[in-house]
Design a protein around this motif. Structure first.
Motif, PDB file in Angstrom:
ATOM      1  N   PRO A  73       0.814  -1.222   0.000  1.00  0.00           N
ATOM      2  CA  PRO A  73       0.000   0.000   0.000  1.00  0.00           C
ATOM      3  C   PRO A  73       0.850   1.275   0.000  1.00  0.00           C
ATOM      4  N   GLU A  74       2.010   1.232   0.618  1.00  0.00           N
ATOM      5  CA  GLU A  74       2.871   2.417   0.657  1.00  0.00           C
ATOM      6  C   GLU A  74       3.522   2.729  -0.686  1.00  0.00           C
ATOM      7  N   ASP A  75       3.333   1.852  -1.675  1.00  0.00           N
ATOM      8  CA  ASP A  75       3.806   2.142  -3.033  1.00  0.00           C
ATOM      9  C   ASP A  75       2.798   2.991  -3.808  1.00  0.00           C
ATOM     10  N   THR A 104       1.477   8.479 -14.089  1.00  0.00           N
ATOM     11  CA  THR A 104       0.480   7.418 -14.120  1.00  0.00           C
ATOM     12  C   THR A 104       0.207   6.973 -12.677  1.00  0.00           C
ATOM     13  N   GLN A 105      -1.054   6.809 -12.349  1.00  0.00           N
ATOM     14  CA  GLN A 105      -1.442   6.486 -10.979  1.00  0.00           C
ATOM     15  C   GLN A 105      -1.286   5.002 -10.709  1.00  0.00           C
ATOM     16  N   VAL A 106      -0.645   4.710  -9.603  1.00  0.00           N
ATOM     17  CA  VAL A 106      -0.549   3.338  -9.101  1.00  0.00           C
ATOM     18  C   VAL A 106      -1.194   3.324  -7.719  1.00  0.00           C
ATOM     19  N   THR A 107      -2.200   2.489  -7.569  1.00  0.00           N
ATOM     20  CA  THR A 107      -2.903   2.370  -6.291  1.00  0.00           C
ATOM     21  C   THR A 107      -2.858   0.927  -5.828  1.00  0.00           C
ATOM     22  N   VAL A 108      -2.348   0.722  -4.620  1.00  0.00           N
ATOM     23  CA  VAL A 108      -2.236  -0.623  -4.059  1.00  0.00           C
ATOM     24  C   VAL A 108      -3.164  -0.704  -2.857  1.00  0.00           C
ATOM     25  N   SER A 109      -4.133  -1.598  -2.929  1.00  0.00           N
ATOM     26  CA  SER A 109      -5.092  -1.746  -1.837  1.00  0.00           C
ATOM     27  C   SER A 109      -4.639  -2.829  -0.871  1.00  0.00           C
ATOM     28  N   SER A 110      -4.986  -2.640   0.382  1.00  0.00           N
ATOM     29  CA  SER A 110      -4.561  -3.606   1.405  1.00  0.00           C
ATOM     30  C   SER A 110      -5.570  -4.721   1.583  1.00  0.00           C
TER      31      SER A 110
END
Length: 122
Positions: free
Chosen positions: A87-89, A116-122
């Motif tokens: 998630p911190e990425d 470019t958006q990178v979203t990491v969900s937990s």
């Protein structure tokens, strides 16, 4: 003029992978260092990884062992393979290119991609 076109961002679950691409186009004589930076909300833009024309790489400590930067000099393209995402990425990722436009130019110029958006969900 030079254009940098990024692709590959998106939404992924923690532990997943994404591959970013950034293609430079235009009248370019040579490309020196290519790199990726990222900026999370409320934070300063930070260097993620760089790669020289000879293939030498450098990574910020937080991504070592998880991210791999590479480039295809025939396509003026830089890639960022991101594995074991956390998630911190989550951030907007920007490519950065240091290049020389003409053979008689004594100094290089720096160009940035649009992000470019990178979203990491937990």
């Amino acid at each position: 003029q030079v254009q940098l076109v990024e692709s590959g961002g998106g939404l992924v679950q923690a532990g997943g992978s994404l591959r970013l691409s950034c293609a430079a186009s235009g009248s370019i004589f040579s490309i020196n260092v290519m790199g990726w930076y990222r900026q999370a909300p409320g934070k300063q833009r930070e260097l993620v990884a760089t790669i020289t024309s000879g293939g030498s790489t450098n990574y910020v400590d937080s991504v070592k062992g998880r991210f791999t930067i590479s480039r295809d000099n025939t396509k003026n393209t830089v890639y960022l393979q991101m594995n074991s995402l956390k998630p911190e990425d989550t951030a907007v990722y920007y490519c950065n290119v240091n290049l020389i436009l003409r053979p008689w130019h004594s100094t290089s110029q720096i160009y940035w991609g649009q992000g470019t958006q990178v979203t990491v969900s937990s």
